[in-house]
Scaffold this motif. Structure first.
Motif, PDB file in Angstrom:
ATOM      1  N   ILE A 167       0.745  -1.302  -0.088  1.00  0.00           N
ATOM      2  CA  ILE A 167      -0.107  -0.131   0.028  1.00  0.00           C
ATOM      3  C   ILE A 167       0.849   1.446  -0.088  1.00  0.00           C
ATOM      4  O   ILE A 167       2.025   1.348   0.615  1.00  0.00           O
ATOM      5  CB  ILE A 167      -0.894   0.020   1.136  1.00  0.00           C
ATOM      6  N   ILE A 183      -6.430   3.765   5.604  1.00  0.00           N
ATOM      7  CA  ILE A 183      -6.487   3.113   4.391  1.00  0.00           C
ATOM      8  C   ILE A 183      -8.026   3.068   3.640  1.00  0.00           C
ATOM      9  O   ILE A 183      -7.920   3.326   2.421  1.00  0.00           O
ATOM     10  CB  ILE A 183      -6.008   1.412   4.382  1.00  0.00           C
ATOM     11  N   TYR A 230       2.098   5.000   0.546  1.00  0.00           N
ATOM     12  CA  TYR A 230       1.889   5.924   1.826  1.00  0.00           C
ATOM     13  C   TYR A 230       2.878   7.011   1.750  1.00  0.00           C
ATOM     14  O   TYR A 230       3.768   7.047   1.286  1.00  0.00           O
ATOM     15  CB  TYR A 230       2.308   5.050   3.180  1.00  0.00           C
TER      16      TYR A 230
END
Length: 560
Positions: free
Chosen positions: A196, A225, A198
């Protein structure tokens, strides 16, 4: 497959994966490897720091089929059973819902029976402080001398409520709040495993809001998220947490540095229109002020923790470390008073106004607050400390001595630019230097240093002063710089100090501290003389054969 929360999915399965609790994990691992395992453990600490996790790891290590050690295999029936929450010999009890003594007795009745699958029966009692007094009493004997096949693992967030008799029967481990950097690194590692995207600043913000709780940090990460549509960005985290954009904070800090009260009021209105949490805004402002101080005194630490050095450097140009510390302190008082304010908006606004209105020495001699609507009027960085100091004449109690500059000594021009004092004025009369120091805005140890400097020579804007050997530890370059800036501002010109240590050959001049002590002694002697000359005092002394104790006399204003 049903989605599993990050806090559960990434719960540590080995002691080496536990974050930030070396003080508890290390002795437990050593006890397991050496076979010296106590029968009762007590884990204390705030929520989400690993109390239950460490207890479960300990239960797994005790019952692992490959042998008791600090590194259980993780593949045998007991290990997998503990991980999946279905190991029959690990009895987890929620003390908050089973507080009665009957519940405790029911549990203790089964203690005598041997374990079914594992090596030991492990009783994990969570929030143990919720048990009733009778329940604790029922537990005492078994907790002190349990069967060999039984281990007690107790966890609580409030150890103060536990009886001393329980505490004395357990090995106690205090789990600390986890550092922001450790939470941030763990969040970063999890996001990499989850693939993910970031932003570093967003993880820093989540770690700060978690306040030492890893579980809270992971729960916030889950929320971020979802809020950021599969990404964790700083803007999305700010919106999710109701935080103010850093642009508004920078404008507030600049307005503070410029004494721009209308600008502060406008900033409060902007915050109000965005319906933000004022407490969160004040927290963010305090963190920014902390970063400014860190930039001034330890920029490497700011860089190491991933702070926005570029934006902080711009603010550090207009806010000194001393001013940032002052604003920080007022902000803390504002946080304390915020719940008492009529409404959050006015409470926050008043905190900002205090930062400007109550700056030490800012509005001396003026009954009304001086408000600047033009930011350029205040002169930018350290504008508070650069205000010209007005030097006035103040008679001593006897009226013959002056403790401040007189017009005859400085010709009324000490505060005017381009009119520095001459060598004769500053060196020949100690009162001149003493007056400059006494009327300055110097504070704390810096003021104490200036009070113990004696002028020797003043040439070319360089003032040579000496300091007694006993006072030399007060000196450092930062304090010297503050004195040079403050006194130079009063003189209306730049000033450089050359500080030398006093020797036997040095001609000793009077320091401001010595000058003040001399004036105080003279005023006290004069007060004693006036008292002895008072007709009423003479009458009392004659009638009662009394005397006046000299040390009891204090100078002051005489009543008419």
């Amino acid at each position: 497959m049903t989605y599993q929360a990050l806090a559960r999915k990434y719960r540590p399965q080995h002691f080496s994966e536990v974050v930030g609790q070396v003080n508890a994990v290390k002795p437990i691992m050593a006890a397991l490897d050496q076979g010296r395992l106590h029968h009762a453990f007590l884990f204390t600490g705030t929520r989400g720091v690993g109390k239950t996790t460490i207890a479960r790891l300990l239960a797994k290590a005790i019952n692992c089929e490959s042998g008791m050690s600090s590194e259980p295999c993780g593949n045998c029936v007991p290990c997998m059973g503990v991980e999946e929450g279905r190991f029959i010999d690990l009895i987890e009890i929620d003390a908050a819902s089973r507080t009665r003594v009957d519940d405790t007795r029911e549990i203790l009745e089964n203690v005598q029976y041997a374990p079914t699958q594992g090596r030991c029966k492990v009783y994990l009692i969570d929030e143990v402080h919720m048990l009733s007094t009778h329940s604790f009493n029922a537990l005492l004997k078994t907790l002190e001398e349990p069967p060999e096949h039984v281990k007690f693992l107790l966890a609580t967030t409030d150890p103060e409520k536990l009886p001393a008799t329980i505490l004395s029967r357990c090995l106690q481990f205090n789990l600390r709040a986890i550092d922001i950097e450790e939470i941030q690194e763990n969040l970063k590692s999890i996001l990499r495993q989850e693939v993910i995207d970031y932003e570093e600043s967003s993880l820093r913000r989540l770690s700060q809001v978690a306040r030492g709780s890893m579980r809270d940090g992971l729960s916030l990460l889950d929320q971020a998220i979802a809020f950021g549509d599969g990404k964790v960005t700083d803007e999305a985290v700010r919106q999710m947490l109701g935080m103010i954009d850093s642009h508004y904070l920078r404008e507030i800090v600049k307005a503070l540095s410029q004494n721009n009260i209308p600008g502060l009021v406008t900033a409060v209105q902007d915050i109000k229109s965005r319906a933000l949490d004022y407490n969160a805004v004040l927290d963010d402002l305090l963190l920014m002020l902390h970063d400014i101080v860190l930039y001034h005194v330890a920029i490497e630490a700011l860089q190491a923790r991933g702070g926005d050095v570029d934006s902080i450097s711009e603010l550090a140009d207009v806010i000194s470390a001393q001013d940032a510390q002052y604003y920080y302190q007022i902000g803390l008082y504002g946080k304390r008073d915020q719940p008492l304010a009529p409404d959050p908006s006015s409470g926050f606004e008043m905190t900002l106004l205090r930062m400007v209105a109550f700056y030490p020495g800012k509005y001396q001699g003026d009954s009304k607050m001086a408000v600047s609507s033009d930011p350029n009027e205040s002169g930018g960085k350290n504008s508070h400390s650069k205000n010209s100091t007005t030097l006035t004449t103040k008679k001593s109690a006897r009226g013959s001595k002056s403790n401040t500059l007189t017009s005859s000594k400085i010709d009324g021009k000490a505060a005017l630019p381009g009119n520095p004092l001459s060598d004769d004025q500053l060196i020949s009369d100690p009162e001149v230097w003493a007056s400059l120091v006494n009327k300055s805005d110097l504070k704390g140890i810096t003021r104490e240093l200036a009070m113990n400097l004696a002028p020797l020579e003043y040439k070319g804007q360089v003032l040579t002063v000496n300091i007694a050997a006993a006072m030399k530890d007060l000196h450092n370059q930062e304090r010297q710089g503050v004195i040079e800036e403050t006194i130079g501002s009063a003189l209306g010109d730049s000033l450089k100090l050359n500080i030398i240590q006093e020797t036997r050959e040095t001609v000793r001049m009077e320091t401001p501290a010595a000058s003040n002590a001399r004036h105080a002694a003279e005023e006290k002697a004069h007060a004693h003389e006036v008292l002895l000359g008072d007709p009423t005092v003479k009458q009392v002394m004659a009638r009662f054969e009394a005397t006046v104790v000299p040390d009891s006399v204090k100078s002051g204003k005489q009543r008419s």
